[in-house]
Motif scaffolding. Structure first.
Motif, mmCIF file in Angstrom:
data_model
loop_
_atom_site.group_PDB
_atom_site.id
_atom_site.type_symbol
_atom_site.label_atom_id
_atom_site.label_comp_id
_atom_site.label_asym_id
_atom_site.label_seq_id
_atom_site.Cartn_x
_atom_site.Cartn_y
_atom_site.Cartn_z
ATOM 1 N N GLU A 1 -61.620 17.762 11.817
ATOM 2 C CA GLU A 1 -61.017 17.403 10.540
ATOM 3 C C GLU A 1 -61.145 18.551 9.545
ATOM 4 N N ALA A 2 -62.322 19.222 9.575
ATOM 5 C CA ALA A 2 -62.547 20.339 8.660
ATOM 6 C C ALA A 2 -61.551 21.465 8.937
ATOM 7 N N ALA A 3 -61.303 21.739 10.217
ATOM 8 C CA ALA A 3 -60.358 22.794 10.582
ATOM 9 C C ALA A 3 -58.954 22.449 10.072
ATOM 10 N N GLN A 4 -58.594 21.169 10.200
ATOM 11 C CA GLN A 4 -57.277 20.748 9.705
ATOM 12 C C GLN A 4 -57.187 20.919 8.190
ATOM 13 N N GLU A 5 -58.279 20.590 7.503
ATOM 14 C CA GLU A 5 -58.300 20.743 6.053
ATOM 15 C C GLU A 5 -58.118 22.204 5.645
ATOM 16 N N ILE A 6 -58.787 23.094 6.370
ATOM 17 C CA ILE A 6 -58.689 24.511 6.035
ATOM 18 C C ILE A 6 -57.250 24.995 6.217
ATOM 19 N N ASN A 7 -56.623 24.565 7.308
ATOM 20 C CA ASN A 7 -55.237 24.961 7.534
ATOM 21 C C ASN A 7 -54.317 24.397 6.459
ATOM 22 N N ARG A 8 -54.592 23.157 6.077
ATOM 23 C CA ARG A 8 -53.779 22.528 5.029
ATOM 24 C C ARG A 8 -53.924 23.314 3.716
ATOM 25 N N LEU A 9 -55.173 23.660 3.389
ATOM 26 C CA LEU A 9 -55.403 24.401 2.142
ATOM 27 C C LEU A 9 -54.748 25.773 2.188
ATOM 28 N N GLU A 10 -54.827 26.421 3.341
ATOM 29 C CA GLU A 10 -54.222 27.745 3.448
ATOM 30 C C GLU A 10 -52.714 27.655 3.209
ATOM 31 N N SER A 11 -52.091 26.585 3.749
ATOM 32 C CA SER A 11 -50.647 26.454 3.577
ATOM 33 C C SER A 11 -50.283 26.141 2.127
ATOM 34 N N LEU A 12 -51.232 25.688 1.334
ATOM 35 C CA LEU A 12 -50.992 25.460 -0.092
ATOM 36 C C LEU A 12 -51.248 26.712 -0.917
ATOM 37 N N LEU A 13 -52.327 27.443 -0.543
ATOM 38 C CA LEU A 13 -52.882 28.440 -1.461
ATOM 39 C C LEU A 13 -52.614 29.884 -1.066
ATOM 40 N N SER A 14 -52.069 30.118 0.136
ATOM 41 C CA SER A 14 -51.867 31.490 0.582
ATOM 42 C C SER A 14 -50.770 32.180 -0.225
ATOM 43 N N ARG A 15 -51.023 33.444 -0.511
ATOM 44 C CA ARG A 15 -50.015 34.224 -1.232
ATOM 45 C C ARG A 15 -49.000 34.822 -0.257
ATOM 46 N N THR A 16 -49.408 34.902 0.982
ATOM 47 C CA THR A 16 -48.535 35.558 1.960
ATOM 48 C C THR A 16 -47.736 34.569 2.800
ATOM 49 N N ARG A 17 -48.098 33.301 2.737
ATOM 50 C CA ARG A 17 -47.393 32.332 3.571
ATOM 51 C C ARG A 17 -46.206 31.735 2.806
ATOM 52 N N ALA A 18 -45.033 31.855 3.381
ATOM 53 C CA ALA A 18 -43.835 31.357 2.714
ATOM 54 C C ALA A 18 -43.933 29.844 2.554
ATOM 55 N N GLY A 19 -43.469 29.375 1.403
ATOM 56 C CA GLY A 19 -43.439 27.931 1.189
ATOM 57 C C GLY A 19 -44.717 27.361 0.605
ATOM 58 N N SER A 20 -45.742 28.176 0.466
ATOM 59 C CA SER A 20 -46.965 27.667 -0.154
ATOM 60 C C SER A 20 -46.740 27.526 -1.653
ATOM 61 N N ASP A 21 -47.545 26.696 -2.287
ATOM 62 C CA ASP A 21 -47.432 26.521 -3.736
ATOM 63 C C ASP A 21 -47.480 27.870 -4.440
ATOM 64 N N VAL A 22 -48.405 28.709 -3.992
ATOM 65 C CA VAL A 22 -48.600 30.001 -4.637
ATOM 66 C C VAL A 22 -47.391 30.917 -4.413
ATOM 67 N N SER A 23 -46.873 30.929 -3.183
ATOM 68 C CA SER A 23 -45.708 31.763 -2.883
ATOM 69 C C SER A 23 -44.515 31.351 -3.732
ATOM 70 N N ILE A 24 -44.288 30.041 -3.815
ATOM 71 C CA ILE A 24 -43.145 29.550 -4.582
ATOM 72 C C ILE A 24 -43.276 29.973 -6.051
ATOM 73 N N LEU A 25 -44.482 29.811 -6.577
ATOM 74 C CA LEU A 25 -44.706 30.174 -7.979
ATOM 75 C C LEU A 25 -44.497 31.664 -8.195
ATOM 76 N N ASN A 26 -45.029 32.482 -7.277
ATOM 77 C CA ASN A 26 -44.897 33.933 -7.419
ATOM 78 C C ASN A 26 -43.443 34.380 -7.302
ATOM 79 N N GLU A 27 -42.681 33.732 -6.402
ATOM 80 C CA GLU A 27 -41.306 34.174 -6.164
ATOM 81 C C GLU A 27 -40.354 33.709 -7.248
ATOM 82 N N THR A 28 -40.527 32.453 -7.684
ATOM 83 C CA THR A 28 -39.530 31.889 -8.602
ATOM 84 C C THR A 28 -40.012 31.842 -10.044
#
Lengths: 170, 130, 337
Positions: C52-79
């Motif tokens: 479960e912890a591993a899944q949480e980490i992956n989920r967080l990375e997909s939200l917070l990564s600057r390099t992963r397309a579609g993450s909250d951070v990526s969207i904010l930085n791009e648009t």
């Protein structure tokens, strides 16, 4: 006949005997075979055991404390006093308790006392060293106390047999 | 006449109970002390002198340590074990204890109040940061 | 002894050995958020918990990564604008708070400079004064505005949660450990440590703080239970320029260049992983004097261990009795007051 003088004399003789035994056992260090601090035959415990049955708890305790004090005085080693006192007093308390159980023979009382003696010594070592590492020795010391306790119990039983018809203080 | 308390002189069944209790205490204390040590990593030795830690290091790094006090102890770590090689203390227990190689083992010199303790993952680092 | 009592004896022994049964434990290594993560849990269903912890980490990375397309951070930085998940919004809110309390020394809007220096990347280079001057105006938390879950970012600006995301992840996993009833364990998310409960023998976890001057050595050992610890130091990542100058990876948002700290490393110990992550970086940039006065003003919030370039190791009194250093070690030990 009850004589106070006789009690004092008897107590002194037993103390001297105990002292002699504890000095004697230093000549045959068991630690040469089992290199652990505090391993002793506990020959002086024979006297304690004997005094407990023959004279009662209080005189036996007095003899024990006198023996510990004198032994540390003779050895000029006061740091050992805490060890022998804690071991000796705890052993005495346990033996007084076990003696109440009439179904135990002198063997059971002796073994219980020997084990308690080691527990007391380990506790003293924990206090002076400020470290619980010495507890690691407890299992071995307890195992050894089974043997030494049986041995002292056996010697005491011989003693009691020999003394069957001798009335020391009553 | 007051009868003196005459002890039973032959071992009874109840003596065996005392024996079992003492044995149980021995096993119990062994488990309590050694059981928690668990997985053994690279062993670390910790040397204390009169309650103060004076040296700590990994067993695999050879080193010689001398303890100066009322008595003098020579402690040698040879990379695989640690031992008191020489001591002028009266009991000599520390020297006779021989070599300690595994976590949980310890060498004690009561006269000089020196404790050499080998610990595994128990007291070594569980993890490293930085 | 009569033979009929032997079973009794054996039963007694069995009872004793039964006490030796250990709790299940599990370990896991995960590569995520640009780092290696080690997890260790002791307790019922430890294995399931780490999954479960591993899944949480992956989920967080997909939200917070600057390099992963579609993450909250990526969207904010791009648009320049984004409707964030509640979690990202809360974390950005925390980041703004830490920027405020550290006087801008911790700042998630430092991304444009981080990208230009590229010290974490493959082609780091030394920026010219002109380049730095052009990028510095883009850094500052006033460029980021947060209204509930709606975020806007000024033109040309970008955020990088690298200085706080692993800390936040450690908070999330710590909660999993607690709710999952783990009796012990620890996590190390690329240096963001959380020590949970105690060891099976009831003692605290020993966390070794690496010696900044000798990667194989330990500068100090600190005992932790239910606390977070994060170390920041320039020695962790750096590059050497053509002229031999060493540039370490922690940038000073005020100057736009790698921090010229008189500290070798800062270790923060506290009950909040996100805060520990933010403060460790900020206090490293502040240097010894700044870090000590910041701690004096906020001493109820955290403890710290500072290792200075002039070979001193300072720690706060809250860690007294829990920090051990080798006698005659490389550092002179002082307790702050």
């Amino acid at each position: 006949m009850h004589s106070k003088t006789k009690d004092i004399a008897l107590g002194a003789v037993l103390t001297a005997l105990a002292l002699g035994l504890s000095v004697m056992e230093n000549l045959f260090p068991v630690t040469a075979a089992i290199p652990l601090p505090g391993v002793k035959l506990g020959l002086a415990n024979i006297v304690t055991l004997f005094a407990l049955y023959e004279l009662g708890a209080l005189p036996a305790l007095t003899i024990l404390i006198a023996r510990c004090l004198l032994a540390s005085l003779f050895a000029g080693n006061f740091s050992a006093l805490l060890y022998s006192l804690m071991g000796g007093v705890l052993a005495m308390l346990v033996m007084i308790g076990l003696k109440q159980c009439r179904r135990l023979s002198v063997f059971g009382v002796s073994i219980g006392g020997a084990a308690a003696h080691n527990v007391g010594q380990i506790a003293a070592a924990c206090i002076t060293l400020g470290d619980t590492a010495v507890i690691g020795y407890l299992p071995v010391l307890l195992g050894v106390s089974l043997i030494t306790g049986t041995l002292t119990g056996f010697i005491a039983s011989l003693l009691f047999r020999a003394m069957k018809n001798v009335h020391l203080s009553h | 006449m007051k009868s003196k308390s005459s002890p039973k002189l032959r071992p009874t069944f109840f003596d065996a109970i005392v024996v079992v209790l003492v044995a149980a205490l021995a096993l119990g204390s062994a488990w309590w002390f050694y059981g928690g040590l668990g997985r053994s990593g690279p062993a670390t030795y910790i040397i204390t002198h009169q309650g103060q830690e004076i040296a700590r290091g990994e067993l695999r790094q050879p080193r010689e340590i001398t303890v100066e006090g009322q008595y003098h102890l020579q402690i040698v770590c040879d990379g695989e074990s640690i031992a008191v090689t020489h001591s002028d203390c009266p009991t000599q227990d520390c020297v006779r204890t021989g070599r300690a190689t595994h976590p949980g083992q310890s060498i004690v010199c009561l006269p000089e109040q020196v404790v050499i303790k080998l610990v595994g993952s128990g007291s070594g680092p569980d993890l490293v940061i930085g | 002894m009569k033979t009929k009592y032997i079973p009794l004896l054996l039963a007694l022994l069995l009872l004793l050995t039964g006490c030796g049964a250990r709790q299940p434990e599990a370990t896991r290594q995960i590569f995520a958020m640009d780092t290696v993560m080690d997890l260790y849990a002791v307790g019922e269903d430890a294995e399931a918990l780490l999954t479960e912890a591993a899944q949480e980490i992956n989920r967080l990375e997909s939200l917070l990564s600057r390099t992963r397309a579609g993450s909250d951070v990526s969207i904010l930085n791009e648009t320049g604008t984004a409707q964030l998940s509640d979690e990202t919004a809360a974390l950005l809110d925390a980041a703004l708070h830490y920027a405020d309390i550290t006087g801008g020394v911790f700042d998630v809007t430092i991304a444009p400079l981080v990208e230009a220096w590229n010290i974490h990347g493959e082609n780091p280079r030394v920026l010219t004064g002109g380049e730095i001057a052009a990028l510095l105006p883009l850094v500052g938390s006033h460029h980021l505005r947060l209204s509930g879950a709606a975020a806007t970012l000024d033109q040309g600006c970008a955020i990088d949660l690298g200085g706080i995301a692993k800390g936040y992840a450690s908070d999330v996993i710590a909660r999993l450990y607690r709710d999952g009833g783990m009796t012990g364990g620890w996590i190390s998310l690329g240096g963001n440590v959380y020590a949970h409960g105690t060891k099976p023998d009831g003692s605290f976890w020993n966390v070794a703080v690496r010696d900044p001057m000798d990667a194989a050595a330990t500068a100090a050992m600190v005992q932790l239970s239910n606390q977070f610890a994060v170390t920041s130091g320039g020695y962790q990542r750096y590059f050497t320029a053509g002229d031999g100058t060493v540039y370490q990876h922690i940038l000073d948002p005020k100057t736009g260049i790698p921090a010229m700290s008189d500290l070798l490393s800062v270790t923060i110990v506290c009950g909040n992983g996100t805060m520990a992550d933010a403060y460790s970086t900020a206090l490293y940039v502040m240097g010894e004097a700044g870090a000590v006065s910041f701690w004096s003003a906020n001493r109820a919030e955290f403890d710290m261990i500072l290792i200075t370039a002039d070979h001193r190791l300072l720690y706060t009194p809250g860690l007294a009795g829990r920090v051990t250093t080798e006698e005659g070690g490389a550092y002179e030990v002082q307790v702050l007051s």
